[in-house]
Write a protein that holds these residues in place. Structure first.
Motif, PDB file in Angstrom:
ATOM      1  N   LYS A  32      16.614  52.750  -5.180  1.00 55.21           N
ATOM      2  CA  LYS A  32      17.500  53.085  -6.287  1.00 55.21           C
ATOM      3  C   LYS A  32      17.261  52.199  -7.514  1.00 55.21           C
ATOM      4  CE  LYS A  32      21.543  54.835  -3.848  1.00 55.21           C
ATOM      5  NZ  LYS A  32      22.978  54.573  -3.650  1.00 55.21           N
ATOM      6  N   ARG A  33      16.168  51.466  -7.528  1.00 53.48           N
ATOM      7  CA  ARG A  33      15.802  50.602  -8.660  1.00 53.48           C
ATOM      8  C   ARG A  33      16.631  49.336  -8.767  1.00 53.48           C
ATOM      9  NH1 ARG A  33      15.405  55.365 -12.905  1.00 53.48           N
ATOM     10  NH2 ARG A  33      13.625  56.436 -12.024  1.00 53.48           N
ATOM     11  N   TYR A  34      17.310  48.970  -7.700  1.00 57.58           N
ATOM     12  CA  TYR A  34      17.940  47.660  -7.689  1.00 57.58           C
ATOM     13  C   TYR A  34      17.910  47.098  -6.273  1.00 57.58           C
ATOM     14  CZ  TYR A  34      22.232  49.781  -5.803  1.00 57.58           C
ATOM     15  OH  TYR A  34      23.144  50.440  -5.033  1.00 57.58           O
ATOM     16  N   MET A  35      18.032  45.789  -6.213  1.00 52.55           N
ATOM     17  CA  MET A  35      17.993  45.098  -4.927  1.00 52.55           C
ATOM     18  C   MET A  35      18.787  43.814  -5.027  1.00 52.55           C
ATOM     19  SD  MET A  35      14.314  43.203  -4.874  1.00 52.55           S
ATOM     20  CE  MET A  35      14.852  42.333  -3.438  1.00 52.55           C
ATOM     21  N   PHE A  36      19.026  43.195  -3.885  1.00 56.84           N
ATOM     22  CA  PHE A  36      19.728  41.927  -3.820  1.00 56.84           C
ATOM     23  C   PHE A  36      18.833  40.908  -3.119  1.00 56.84           C
ATOM     24  CE2 PHE A  36      22.903  45.264  -3.761  1.00 56.84           C
ATOM     25  CZ  PHE A  36      23.789  44.851  -4.737  1.00 56.84           C
ATOM     26  N   ILE A  37      18.842  39.683  -3.634  1.00 58.98           N
ATOM     27  CA  ILE A  37      18.114  38.582  -3.014  1.00 58.98           C
ATOM     28  C   ILE A  37      19.106  37.442  -2.822  1.00 58.98           C
ATOM     29  CG2 ILE A  37      16.314  36.828  -3.312  1.00 58.98           C
ATOM     30  CD1 ILE A  37      14.829  38.841  -5.074  1.00 58.98           C
ATOM     31  N   GLU A  38      19.065  36.813  -1.650  1.00 61.41           N
ATOM     32  CA  GLU A  38      19.930  35.671  -1.389  1.00 61.41           C
ATOM     33  C   GLU A  38      19.087  34.420  -1.167  1.00 61.41           C
ATOM     34  OE1 GLU A  38      23.352  34.161   1.745  1.00 61.41           O
ATOM     35  OE2 GLU A  38      22.192  35.960   2.193  1.00 61.41           O
ATOM     36  N   TYR A  39      19.451  33.345  -1.873  1.00 58.56           N
ATOM     37  CA  TYR A  39      18.878  32.020  -1.665  1.00 58.56           C
ATOM     38  C   TYR A  39      19.944  31.128  -1.039  1.00 58.56           C
ATOM     39  CZ  TYR A  39      15.077  33.181  -4.941  1.00 58.56           C
ATOM     40  OH  TYR A  39      14.000  33.744  -5.572  1.00 58.56           O
ATOM     41  N   SER A  40      19.535  30.000  -0.496  1.00 51.42           N
ATOM     42  CA  SER A  40      20.489  29.101   0.146  1.00 51.42           C
ATOM     43  C   SER A  40      21.193  28.166  -0.832  1.00 51.42           C
ATOM     44  CB  SER A  40      19.792  28.270   1.227  1.00 51.42           C
ATOM     45  OG  SER A  40      18.793  27.461   0.650  1.00 51.42           O
ATOM     46  N   ASN A  41      20.686  28.054  -2.056  1.00 50.18           N
ATOM     47  CA  ASN A  41      21.344  27.142  -2.992  1.00 50.18           C
ATOM     48  C   ASN A  41      21.379  27.707  -4.407  1.00 50.18           C
ATOM     49  OD1 ASN A  41      19.050  25.962  -4.661  1.00 50.18           O
ATOM     50  ND2 ASN A  41      18.293  25.678  -2.587  1.00 50.18           N
ATOM     51  N   PRO A  42      22.408  27.343  -5.155  1.00 52.05           N
ATOM     52  CA  PRO A  42      22.593  27.872  -6.512  1.00 52.05           C
ATOM     53  C   PRO A  42      21.483  27.492  -7.489  1.00 52.05           C
ATOM     54  CG  PRO A  42      24.618  26.867  -5.723  1.00 52.05           C
ATOM     55  CD  PRO A  42      23.541  26.539  -4.734  1.00 52.05           C
ATOM     56  N   ALA A  43      20.916  26.313  -7.337  1.00 49.15           N
ATOM     57  CA  ALA A  43      19.869  25.870  -8.273  1.00 49.15           C
ATOM     58  C   ALA A  43      18.647  26.793  -8.205  1.00 49.15           C
ATOM     59  CB  ALA A  43      19.474  24.422  -7.990  1.00 49.15           C
ATOM     60  N   SER A  44      18.268  27.191  -7.014  1.00 48.58           N
ATOM     61  CA  SER A  44      17.127  28.099  -6.860  1.00 48.58           C
ATOM     62  C   SER A  44      17.431  29.447  -7.483  1.00 48.58           C
ATOM     63  CB  SER A  44      16.793  28.292  -5.381  1.00 48.58           C
ATOM     64  OG  SER A  44      16.410  27.069  -4.807  1.00 48.58           O
ATOM     65  N   ALA A  45      18.637  29.934  -7.262  1.00 48.14           N
ATOM     66  CA  ALA A  45      19.032  31.221  -7.835  1.00 48.14           C
ATOM     67  C   ALA A  45      19.027  31.151  -9.361  1.00 48.14           C
ATOM     68  CB  ALA A  45      20.417  31.621  -7.328  1.00 48.14           C
ATOM     69  N   GLN A  46      19.561  30.085  -9.918  1.00 45.59           N
ATOM     70  CA  GLN A  46      19.593  29.937 -11.378  1.00 45.59           C
ATOM     71  C   GLN A  46      18.177  29.878 -11.952  1.00 45.59           C
ATOM     72  OE1 GLN A  46      22.020  30.321 -13.370  1.00 45.59           O
ATOM     73  NE2 GLN A  46      23.781  30.142 -12.045  1.00 45.59           N
ATOM     74  N   GLU A  47      17.285  29.166 -11.283  1.00 53.39           N
ATOM     75  CA  GLU A  47      15.897  29.082 -11.758  1.00 53.39           C
ATOM     76  C   GLU A  47      15.212  30.444 -11.664  1.00 53.39           C
ATOM     77  OE1 GLU A  47      12.645  27.650 -13.578  1.00 53.39           O
ATOM     78  OE2 GLU A  47      14.557  26.614 -13.369  1.00 53.39           O
ATOM     79  N   ALA A  48      15.466  31.188 -10.614  1.00 51.55           N
ATOM     80  CA  ALA A  48      14.888  32.533 -10.470  1.00 51.55           C
ATOM     81  C   ALA A  48      15.386  33.446 -11.586  1.00 51.55           C
ATOM     82  CB  ALA A  48      15.235  33.118  -9.101  1.00 51.55           C
ATOM     83  N   ILE A  49      16.666  33.365 -11.878  1.00 54.00           N
ATOM     84  CA  ILE A  49      17.221  34.183 -12.961  1.00 54.00           C
ATOM     85  C   ILE A  49      16.589  33.806 -14.285  1.00 54.00           C
ATOM     86  CG2 ILE A  49      19.311  34.642 -14.311  1.00 54.00           C
ATOM     87  CD1 ILE A  49      20.857  34.287 -11.633  1.00 54.00           C
ATOM     88  N   LYS A  50      16.557  32.520 -14.580  1.00 55.99           N
ATOM     89  CA  LYS A  50      15.996  32.025 -15.841  1.00 55.99           C
ATOM     90  C   LYS A  50      14.532  32.457 -16.015  1.00 55.99           C
ATOM     91  CE  LYS A  50      14.980  27.648 -18.127  1.00 55.99           C
ATOM     92  NZ  LYS A  50      15.025  26.185 -17.988  1.00 55.99           N
ATOM     93  N   SER A  51      13.783  32.397 -14.939  1.00 57.98           N
ATOM     94  CA  SER A  51      12.345  32.669 -15.013  1.00 57.98           C
ATOM     95  C   SER A  51      11.977  34.146 -14.950  1.00 57.98           C
ATOM     96  CB  SER A  51      11.621  31.932 -13.886  1.00 57.98           C
ATOM     97  OG  SER A  51      11.792  30.547 -14.019  1.00 57.98           O
ATOM     98  N   THR A  52      12.827  34.990 -14.346  1.00 64.87           N
ATOM     99  CA  THR A  52      12.415  36.382 -14.143  1.00 64.87           C
ATOM    100  C   THR A  52      13.246  37.419 -14.882  1.00 64.87           C
ATOM    101  OG1 THR A  52      13.700  36.637 -12.098  1.00 64.87           O
ATOM    102  CG2 THR A  52      11.413  35.854 -11.889  1.00 64.87           C
ATOM    103  N   ASN A  53      14.330  37.030 -15.524  1.00 61.97           N
ATOM    104  CA  ASN A  53      15.065  38.008 -16.323  1.00 61.97           C
ATOM    105  C   ASN A  53      14.183  38.404 -17.504  1.00 61.97           C
ATOM    106  OD1 ASN A  53      17.270  39.656 -16.963  1.00 61.97           O
ATOM    107  ND2 ASN A  53      17.958  38.175 -18.475  1.00 61.97           N
ATOM    108  N   GLY A  54      13.889  39.674 -17.630  1.00 61.88           N
ATOM    109  CA  GLY A  54      12.963  40.153 -18.654  1.00 61.88           C
ATOM    110  C   GLY A  54      11.514  40.168 -18.206  1.00 61.88           C
ATOM    111  N   TYR A  55      11.261  39.816 -16.953  1.00 59.78           N
ATOM    112  CA  TYR A  55       9.909  39.791 -16.396  1.00 59.78           C
ATOM    113  C   TYR A  55       9.315  41.200 -16.432  1.00 59.78           C
ATOM    114  CZ  TYR A  55       6.222  39.055 -12.877  1.00 59.78           C
ATOM    115  OH  TYR A  55       5.027  38.979 -12.209  1.00 59.78           O
ATOM    116  N   ILE A  56       8.115  41.309 -16.955  1.00 58.33           N
ATOM    117  CA  ILE A  56       7.424  42.597 -17.028  1.00 58.33           C
ATOM    118  C   ILE A  56       6.530  42.717 -15.795  1.00 58.33           C
ATOM    119  CG2 ILE A  56       5.818  44.024 -18.349  1.00 58.33           C
ATOM    120  CD1 ILE A  56       6.821  42.489 -20.864  1.00 58.33           C
ATOM    121  N   LEU A  57       6.931  43.601 -14.902  1.00 59.03           N
ATOM    122  CA  LEU A  57       6.166  43.823 -13.680  1.00 59.03           C
ATOM    123  C   LEU A  57       4.908  44.621 -13.985  1.00 59.03           C
ATOM    124  CD1 LEU A  57       5.974  43.549 -10.602  1.00 59.03           C
ATOM    125  CD2 LEU A  57       7.289  45.669 -10.427  1.00 59.03           C
ATOM    126  N   ASP A  58       5.068  45.678 -14.763  1.00 60.89           N
ATOM    127  CA  ASP A  58       3.947  46.496 -15.211  1.00 60.89           C
ATOM    128  C   ASP A  58       4.411  47.256 -16.445  1.00 60.89           C
ATOM    129  OD1 ASP A  58       5.420  48.780 -14.318  1.00 60.89           O
ATOM    130  OD2 ASP A  58       4.466  48.678 -12.352  1.00 60.89           O
TER     131      ASP A  58
END
Length: 91
Positions: free
Chosen positions: A38-64
């Motif tokens: 459905k064009r969306y998914m959920f990912i769970e990490y064990s700590n908030p810092a990792s999640a925040q870094e993933a958001i910061k680094s991949t929001n707007g990420y161009i896959l193709d």
């Protein structure tokens, strides 16, 4: 949207992108009645810092050429510590 035959490939791509930040504890790919994503998914990490870094680094990420990630923290869901919502719209 991908069907069951292409899902393992998509999962491998997503894993390569998001395991750079921390080990993925769990993930969920929402499927429609035709068994396509459905064009969306959920990912769970064990700590908030990792999640925040993933958001910061991949929001707007161009896959193709047709897919750009929209990434949000989903912290209000009972039973999970940290969840990232990845919305993959067709551009």
């Amino acid at each position: 949207m991908v069907g069951q035959e292409q899902l393992p490939k998509l999962q491998n791509v997503i894993k390569k992108i998001y395991e750079k930040f921390a080990k993925i504890i769990s993930n969920f790919y929402s499927m429609d009645a035709e068994d396509k994503t459905k064009r969306y998914m959920f990912i769970e990490y064990s700590n908030p810092a990792s999640a925040q870094e993933a958001i910061k680094s991949t929001n707007g990420y161009i896959l193709d050429n047709g897919h750009i990630f929209t990434v949000n923290l989903f912290s209000d869901y009972d039973g999970y510590e940290i969840i990232i919502v990845v919305n993959i719209p067709v551009v």
